[in-house]
Structures are given as C-alpha cells and as structure tokens.
Design an enzyme around this catalytic site. Structure first.
Site, PDB file in Angstrom:
ATOM      1  CD  GLU A   1     -17.772  32.848   1.677  1.00  0.00           C
ATOM      2  OE1 GLU A   1     -17.890  33.402   0.559  1.00  0.00           O
ATOM      3  OE2 GLU A   1     -17.945  33.434   2.765  1.00  0.00           O
TER       4      GLU A   1
ATOM      5  CD  GLU B   1      -8.808  21.094   9.810  1.00  0.00           C
ATOM      6  OE1 GLU B   1      -7.903  21.629  10.462  1.00  0.00           O
ATOM      7  OE2 GLU B   1      -9.691  20.394  10.320  1.00  0.00           O
TER       8      GLU B   1
HETATM    9  C1  LIG Z   1     -15.316  16.533   3.265  1.00  0.00           C
HETATM   10  C2  LIG Z   1     -14.872  17.943   3.462  1.00  0.00           C
HETATM   11  C3  LIG Z   1     -15.004  18.543   4.713  1.00  0.00           C
HETATM   12  C4  LIG Z   1     -14.653  19.893   4.880  1.00  0.00           C
HETATM   13  N1  LIG Z   1     -14.883  20.510   6.093  1.00  0.00           N
HETATM   14  C5  LIG Z   1     -14.740  21.862   6.180  1.00  0.00           C
HETATM   15  C6  LIG Z   1     -15.155  22.572   7.369  1.00  0.00           C
HETATM   16  O1  LIG Z   1     -15.625  21.979   8.343  1.00  0.00           O
HETATM   17  N2  LIG Z   1     -15.043  23.929   7.380  1.00  0.00           N
HETATM   18  C7  LIG Z   1     -14.532  24.622   6.320  1.00  0.00           C
HETATM   19  O2  LIG Z   1     -14.463  25.858   6.404  1.00  0.00           O
HETATM   20  N3  LIG Z   1     -14.111  23.975   5.196  1.00  0.00           N
HETATM   21  C8  LIG Z   1     -14.219  22.633   5.112  1.00  0.00           C
HETATM   22  N4  LIG Z   1     -13.809  21.970   3.962  1.00  0.00           N
HETATM   23  C9  LIG Z   1     -13.267  22.743   2.861  1.00  0.00           C
HETATM   24  C10 LIG Z   1     -11.768  22.520   2.614  1.00  0.00           C
HETATM   25  O3  LIG Z   1     -11.023  23.063   3.657  1.00  0.00           O
HETATM   26  C11 LIG Z   1     -11.451  23.162   1.246  1.00  0.00           C
HETATM   27  O4  LIG Z   1     -12.029  22.308   0.266  1.00  0.00           O
HETATM   28  C12 LIG Z   1      -9.968  23.322   1.011  1.00  0.00           C
HETATM   29  O5  LIG Z   1      -9.426  24.300   1.882  1.00  0.00           O
HETATM   30  C13 LIG Z   1      -9.651  23.742  -0.444  1.00  0.00           C
HETATM   31  O6  LIG Z   1     -10.452  24.798  -0.845  1.00  0.00           O
HETATM   32  P1  LIG Z   1     -11.264  24.696  -2.233  1.00  0.00           P
HETATM   33  O7  LIG Z   1     -11.986  23.402  -2.222  1.00  0.00           O
HETATM   34  O8  LIG Z   1     -12.054  25.945  -2.402  1.00  0.00           O
HETATM   35  O9  LIG Z   1     -10.153  24.620  -3.342  1.00  0.00           O
HETATM   36  P2  LIG Z   1      -9.455  25.891  -4.081  1.00  0.00           P
HETATM   37  O10 LIG Z   1      -8.967  26.851  -3.083  1.00  0.00           O
HETATM   38  O11 LIG Z   1     -10.376  26.376  -5.135  1.00  0.00           O
HETATM   39  O12 LIG Z   1      -8.221  25.183  -4.764  1.00  0.00           O
HETATM   40  C14 LIG Z   1      -8.322  24.398  -5.962  1.00  0.00           C
HETATM   41  C15 LIG Z   1      -6.920  23.918  -6.303  1.00  0.00           C
HETATM   42  O13 LIG Z   1      -6.078  25.059  -6.603  1.00  0.00           O
HETATM   43  C16 LIG Z   1      -4.938  25.020  -5.776  1.00  0.00           C
HETATM   44  N5  LIG Z   1      -4.496  26.370  -5.482  1.00  0.00           N
HETATM   45  C17 LIG Z   1      -5.255  27.408  -5.014  1.00  0.00           C
HETATM   46  N6  LIG Z   1      -4.495  28.511  -4.860  1.00  0.00           N
HETATM   47  C18 LIG Z   1      -3.236  28.165  -5.235  1.00  0.00           C
HETATM   48  C19 LIG Z   1      -1.987  28.858  -5.294  1.00  0.00           C
HETATM   49  N7  LIG Z   1      -1.871  30.134  -4.921  1.00  0.00           N
HETATM   50  N8  LIG Z   1      -0.906  28.187  -5.732  1.00  0.00           N
HETATM   51  C20 LIG Z   1      -0.993  26.886  -6.107  1.00  0.00           C
HETATM   52  N9  LIG Z   1      -2.146  26.191  -6.071  1.00  0.00           N
HETATM   53  C21 LIG Z   1      -3.245  26.808  -5.630  1.00  0.00           C
HETATM   54  C22 LIG Z   1      -5.358  24.268  -4.530  1.00  0.00           C
HETATM   55  O14 LIG Z   1      -4.247  23.755  -3.815  1.00  0.00           O
HETATM   56  C23 LIG Z   1      -6.231  23.187  -5.142  1.00  0.00           C
HETATM   57  O15 LIG Z   1      -5.427  22.147  -5.624  1.00  0.00           O
HETATM   58  C24 LIG Z   1     -14.109  20.625   3.797  1.00  0.00           C
HETATM   59  C25 LIG Z   1     -13.950  19.999   2.546  1.00  0.00           C
HETATM   60  C26 LIG Z   1     -14.347  18.688   2.369  1.00  0.00           C
HETATM   61  C27 LIG Z   1     -14.206  18.074   1.007  1.00  0.00           C
END
Ligand SMILES: Cc1cc2nc3c(=O)[nH]c(=O)nc-3n(C[C@H](O)[C@H](O)[C@H](O)COP(=O)(O)OP(=O)(O)OC[C@H]3O[C@@H](n4cnc5c(N)ncnc54)[C@H](O)[C@@H]3O)c2cc1C
Length: 382
Positions: free
Chosen positions: A127, A366
C-alpha cells in the site's frame, strides 16, 4: 545430490533461450525506451505455454513444476527483465493464489485464461503507506449482505493495468482477531468493477516495459463469493505466495547476472584499447571470472531452494538466502558489466545499461534485502 537438468528441463531452457534471443532481444529496447508493454511478445509466450508451466493440466496448465518456471525466468531475464517480471508476477503472484487457495468455481472462472497468457492478474499487497510491514495494511473490506465493500489503495502493483488484465487479488482488513490483531483476507476484484480505479503507470527507473500501477478502491463492491480461501487466512496465504515467489525472483536475478557475463565477454573481445582487446587484460578477465562465480553460486542457491520446496520440505530460509544472494550479485554484476563497457555502458542502447537500471529493484521487490535477513535470522531462532 544431482543438480544436472533432466533432458526435459534442458530442452525447456534451450527453447526459452532461443525465444529470448530471437523474439525478445530484437524488439525490447524500443519498448523499454518508450515505456510500452510488449503485448506481442507476451502473446507468443502464452502460445509457448510459459504462463501455464507450474500448473496441472486439468486446469489448463502444462503439468510442469515451479522449477520449470524458474528455468524459464532465468533465460528470459538473461536478455530482458521486463518480460521476465511480467511472467513471474503473472504466474507466481497472479494465478498461483487462485490455484492454491481458490474454490473450484474460482479456478474454473479464472485459470484457463490466466494459464494460457490470454489474461493477466495482479496481486495487491503493498500500500502507499506500508510494504514490508504487511500488518500495517489499511485497506478495509466490510461484508454488506452478500457483497464485500472495499475501501483503500494499493501501490506498485505489477500487471494490474494492461489491456489484458482480468483481475487483481487484494489483501484487506476484514475484522479483528481474538488477540486484537488485524484479521486479513484476500479478495478477487475483477477489472472494471465500479469503484476500482487504476492510476496511470509510474515513471520507473527500470522494468520500464512492464506494467505497474497504484490502485484505488472507493466503495468498490464485489460478491461475497470473491473471497479467496477462508476469511482471516490472508496473512498465511501471502506468506506462502511470497516464500515461493522469492525463488522465482532469485532465478530472475541469476538470469540478469548471467546476461551481464554474456555481454561482458562479447564486449571484452570486441573493444580494443592500447592496441589489444580489453579482454586481454587480466584485470578485465578477473572481473568477468568473479561475475561468473557469483552467477553460478546464486544459481545453486535457487536450485537448492526449489528442490526443497518440490520435495515438500521446509524451504523458507533457503528461499530467502537465494533471493538475498541472487539480488545482491545481480547488482554487483550489472555494475561491473557497465564498467567493462566504459562510456557505452551508460548508453541506453546497450543491454548492460538496461541490466544496470533493472538490477536495483531486485533488492527491493517481493521483500527487501533487510526483510530477507529478518527471515533468515528468525529461522535461525534469533
Ligand atoms: C516495480 C515494482 C513492482 C512491484 N510489484 C508489486 C506487486 O505486484 N504487488 C505488491 O503487493 N507489491 C509490489 N511491489 C512493492 C514491493 O514489494 C515493495 O516496494 C517492497 O516490499 C518494499 O516495501 P516498501 O516499498 O513499502 O518499503 P518499506 O517497507 O517502507 O521499507 C523502506 C526501507 O526500510 C527498510 N525496513 C523496513 N522495515 C525494516 C526493519 N524492521 N528492519 C530493517 N529495515 C527495515 C526496508 O528494507 C527498506 O529498505 C512492487 C514494487 C516495485 C517498485
């Protein structure tokens, strides 16, 4: 212990390798440049049966397994990652939840078109406000008579807005568990349902010939029968889907890493500096040797995770290791391949420039590299 491919697996790998070189390679740079979805390539992949690879024949699949899918992904990504992620998301995130958790009616409705590649499905977990922390899901679905009313938004959803996208599955909060935590469920939302809107595509750094959108749900109503599996099982469902998906992303990353080796060898033999091919310099040879070493060991890691999964053994840690390692070395190889290409490596017309732009997302999608380390540490009892 035998990691050699069977004749059938080797033949699949060869046919996808040929397809990638002969059909994908000539057209993909233009799609990448213009940010257009390669419908004709996808149609041909459907005809080859790639979208049905790991599914039983009774549902319209090819009767193969998840490892066959991984082999195909590796070969596609060796040439182009946009096409590979389209297949990965269509199969492992789009069709697989229906196949694993759907009712017979849901399977009969959706699988024939999804497994033939005629239609695509998206998987909406992330989200705008939460990704790694899926417990932070804000999208809500409330049962009103015999309909779910969905409100919320999903971000970065692959394959959600093409002309052939038939539906998305979305995770939503459907109540509160006895321990006070959110009850999460998964619901099928067909494309075109009133209240479900697909935002324009993102402007992305890489994977520019793949389809990614934000989705919005505003009093979107779907039949109660669109619940996927049991109510409240959403968390367990996507954990399973993501565990498997990590092996597929690892395979895709290995393909990119190997593509970097291919392109670097070619260029090192062609390009001359100081009166001889740059590949005659041991500094360049060692870079390429290290790239090959990384691709090879990452391949063994995903083969191992896939073998455990197919044997019905626990594979969570091995899948996380494979994804973490393969995505890390894909970024390494893309950086080194670009370096070997010098200034031309910074030009979009060279495949390595695409590999470089496509590699970084592998450490994020993922499950980020940090999330993979969390999974590994947790599995080690920490
Ligand atoms: C091109 C693309 C295609 C995608 N396709 C899909 C899809 O088809 N379906 C879907 O559901 N999602 C999809 N995604 C989403 C993707 O899976 C997420 O971007 C990813 O899981 C990371 O979530 P976030 O971007 O909210 O980052 P966040 O969760 O906000 O994380 C930000 C940073 O903080 C770090 N972090 C967070 N929590 C911790 C912790 N506890 N300890 C240490 N570090 C932490 C993370 O590792 C990251 O470096 C896609 C993303 C992109 C860019």
């Amino acid at each position: 212990m035998d990691f050699r491919l069977t004749d059938e697996q080797a033949a699949l790998r060869e046919s996808v390798r040929d397809f990638a070189r002969e059909v994908v390679a000539p057209v993909i740079a233009e799609h990448y440049e213009r940010h257009t979805f390669p419908y004709e390539v996808i149609r041909q992949m459907g005809k080859m049966g790639l979208f049905g690879l790991p599914f039983a024949e009774e549902h319209g699949g090819m009767g193969g397994d998840y490892f066959a899918l991984c082999l195909a992904l590796e070969e596609l990504a060796r040439v182009d990652s946009s096409v590979a992620i389209t297949l990965e998301a269509a199969v492992s995130l789009g069709a697989m939840p229906i196949y694993r958790f759907g009712t017979e009616e849901q399977k009969a409705t959706w699988l024939p078109r999804l497994l033939s590649g005629e239609a695509l499905a998206g998987f909406g977990l992330t989200e705008p406000g939460t990704g790694s922390d899926a417990g932070g899901t804000q999208t809500r679905a409330v049962l009103d008579g015999d309909e779910w009313v969905i409100n919320g938004a999903k971000a970065f959803i692959t394959n959600s807005g093409t002309d052939i996208t038939a539906m998305v599955t979305v995770t939503a909060v459907t109540g509160t568990n006895p321990d006070g935590s959110k009850e999460l469920s998964t619901i099928i939302v067909p494309t075109g349902t009133p209240g479900f809107t697909v935002a324009p595509g993102y402007s992305k750094v890489g994977w520019t010939a793949s389809d990614t959108h934000e989705l919005n749900f505003d009093d979107c109503r779907v039949p109660a029968a669109n619940l996927l599996g049991e109510r409240g099982r959403g968390f367990a469902q996507f954990l399973r889907i993501l565990d498997e998906g990590r092996i597929a992303i690892a395979a895709l990353a290995v393909g990119l890493a190997q593509g970097c080796v291919d392109e670097s060898i070619r260029y090192a033999k062609e390009r001359h500096a100081f009166g001889r091919p740059i590949g005659d310099n041991q500094a360049i040879q060692f870079k390429i040797a290290d790239m090959e070493l990384k691709a090879h060991t990452a391949r063994l890691a995903y083969y191992d995770a896939a073998a455990r999964m197919l044997a019905g053994e626990p594979f969570k840690r091995q899948a996380a290791i494979a994804k973490l390692h393969a995505s890390t070395i894909a970024v390494d190889n893309a950086r080194e391949a670009t370096q070997i290409h010098g200034g031309y490596g910074f030009m979009n017309e060279y495949p390595v420039a695409r590999f470089w732009r496509d590699s970084k997302i592998l450490e994020i999608g993922e499950g980020t590299s940090e999330v993979q380390r969390m999974i590994i540490a947790r599995d080690l009892g920490l």
